[in-house]
Design a protein around this motif. Sequence first.
Motif, short mmCIF file in Angstrom:
data_model
loop_
_atom_site.label_atom_id
_atom_site.label_comp_id
_atom_site.label_asym_id
_atom_site.label_seq_id
_atom_site.Cartn_x
_atom_site.Cartn_y
_atom_site.Cartn_z
N MET A 154 0.84 -1.21 0.00
CA MET A 154 0.00 0.00 0.00
C MET A 154 0.87 1.26 0.00
O MET A 154 0.58 2.22 -0.71
CB MET A 154 -0.95 -0.04 1.20
N HIS A 155 1.97 1.26 0.76
CA HIS A 155 2.90 2.41 0.75
C HIS A 155 3.40 2.65 -0.67
O HIS A 155 3.44 3.79 -1.14
CB HIS A 155 4.13 2.12 1.61
N GLN A 156 3.82 1.56 -1.33
CA GLN A 156 4.37 1.70 -2.69
C GLN A 156 3.32 2.26 -3.63
O GLN A 156 3.60 3.13 -4.46
CB GLN A 156 4.91 0.35 -3.18
N ALA A 157 2.08 1.77 -3.51
CA ALA A 157 1.00 2.26 -4.37
C ALA A 157 0.79 3.76 -4.14
O ALA A 157 0.66 4.54 -5.10
CB ALA A 157 -0.28 1.48 -4.11
N MET A 158 0.77 4.19 -2.89
CA MET A 158 0.54 5.61 -2.59
C MET A 158 1.70 6.46 -3.15
O MET A 158 1.49 7.52 -3.71
CB MET A 158 0.38 5.84 -1.08
N ALA A 211 -1.19 6.04 6.05
CA ALA A 211 -0.30 4.92 6.39
C ALA A 211 -0.50 4.52 7.85
O ALA A 211 -0.56 3.33 8.17
CB ALA A 211 1.15 5.30 6.12
N ALA A 212 -0.63 5.51 8.73
CA ALA A 212 -0.82 5.20 10.15
C ALA A 212 -2.16 4.49 10.37
O ALA A 212 -2.26 3.51 11.13
CB ALA A 212 -0.76 6.49 10.97
N ALA A 213 -3.21 4.95 9.68
CA ALA A 213 -4.53 4.32 9.84
C ALA A 213 -4.53 2.91 9.23
O ALA A 213 -5.09 1.97 9.82
CB ALA A 213 -5.59 5.20 9.18
N SER A 251 1.59 14.44 3.28
CA SER A 251 1.00 14.45 4.62
C SER A 251 -0.25 13.57 4.65
O SER A 251 -0.53 12.90 5.65
CB SER A 251 0.71 15.88 5.10
N LEU A 252 -0.99 13.53 3.53
CA LEU A 252 -2.15 12.63 3.46
C LEU A 252 -1.69 11.17 3.49
O LEU A 252 -2.24 10.34 4.21
CB LEU A 252 -2.96 12.93 2.19
N ALA A 277 -4.48 -3.07 9.63
CA ALA A 277 -3.77 -4.29 9.23
C ALA A 277 -3.28 -5.05 10.46
O ALA A 277 -3.36 -6.28 10.52
CB ALA A 277 -2.60 -3.95 8.31
N ASP A 278 -2.82 -4.33 11.46
CA ASP A 278 -2.31 -4.99 12.67
C ASP A 278 -3.44 -5.71 13.41
O ASP A 278 -3.24 -6.80 13.95
CB ASP A 278 -1.64 -3.95 13.57
N TRP A 279 -4.60 -5.12 13.38
CA TRP A 279 -5.79 -5.68 14.05
C TRP A 279 -6.23 -6.97 13.35
O TRP A 279 -6.89 -7.83 13.94
CB TRP A 279 -6.87 -4.59 14.01
#
Length: 133
Positions: free
Chosen positions: A100-104, A118-120, A112-113, A125-127
């Motif tokens: 997902m990071h790479q896609a963004m 990424a944090a959300a 900043s978005l 994902a961790d959950w």
Amino acid sequence: MSAEDAQAPSAFALIGGERAVRELVDRFYDLMDLEPDYAGLRALHPPTLDGSRDKLYWYLCGWLGGPQHYIERFGHPRLRARHLPFAIGIAERDQWIMCMHQAMRELSMDESLADRLAAAFFNTADWMRNKGG
Ligand code: HEM
């Protein structure tokens, strides 16, 4: 919710609406299909990714504060329960996040978005982890 929150644009608006969410999801699954680094994540998915693309697109529109396409079709997401058939540990979580990071990054999303999302994404994902390691 404060009056300030009510007036703040949603992440859905900031990202650029449905078309931009679809672009992000398509890039995410294209990378999952192409990049050897995400082979483990890819192997958990069905041979054809068309259904996965649609579902993640519908889900993310609502998750980002836009139209609830996913809920209209399937009801409550029960996202963790829906992931239980797949063994998800740290490695699978991290591949999802990196993909997902790479896609963004490749879509040149505002930094900043992208950081905020990424944090959300990490929390969600961790959950989803359902096995050790
Ligand atoms: C933590 C790592 C994750 C792994 C390994 C993973 C893996 C999968 C797999 C294998 C499927 C089934 C695909 C299909 O049936 O076509 C799926 C479905 C789905 N995933 Fe994930 N996923 C992860 C994280 C996430 C996150 C963070 C989100 C949302 C932000 C998400 C949203 C969805 C949605 C909406 C579906 C469709 C559920 C359904 O209606 O069946 N996933 N995921």
